[in-house]
Design an enzyme around this catalytic site. Sequence first.
Site: not given
Length: 252
Positions: A9, A11, A96, A98, A168, A174, A214
Amino acid sequence: MRRKIVAGNWKMNKNVIDAQQLMIQLLSYKNNNVTNCEVWIAPPSLYLMMAKDIFEKDEIGVFAQDISEHESGAYTGEISADMIESIDVNGSLIGHSERRQYHGETDSHCNKKVKLALDKGLIPVYCNGETLEQRKAGQHLDIVKKQTETALFTLSAEEIKKVVIAYEPVWAIGTGETASPEQAQEIHAHIRNTIAAKYGQEVADEVSILYGGSVKPDNAKEIFSQPDIDGGLIGGAALKVEDFSKIIEAFN
């Protein structure tokens, strides 16, 4: 057999020149190495047509990072499942963390998106996972179960087998933190058991579940060796061919 997948991904990263260079490097790597998993990328939507041109023989799967919950209409800035399908993109990430955090996306939104993707013959990569607060409160199993049921349980058995799930842990995206292989396996098995409770074990055993927290070259092999983990949804490490290729090779 469940498909093994390493998906990158990207992003909101890379200008057009850098994106093209990374795609060409990935294609060269894929053509010169035997890989024991499928390799997918989800670049920014601006680069999807370029990716399809570069990977013209489908050496690498190309995925959108999101699709609209609406089929078409006055939704400025949105991209529909039909648009994605019309340029032969393979599928889309959906839900996702985010998108949930910054755009208020809910599991009900995800349910609509998953169904639209399936209707267009696209592969939905449905993302779920708990926050740090939810894990500390011991709610992680309940949260992930509810997310899975709300977003996916209106599907038929045949439809859910076409969905790829990406677990996730939000607290490990991150941040440099990673769930231990045992923690990741616990949730992956829990998701599979949740599906089995509704659709039966045979159906659940066909659903690929990826880990998206990660993953790096130095931990990929141990994570991917867990029985219910079928690969990874990779963030930062997908932006460098050296790192991404080492994660792919964790399946060798």
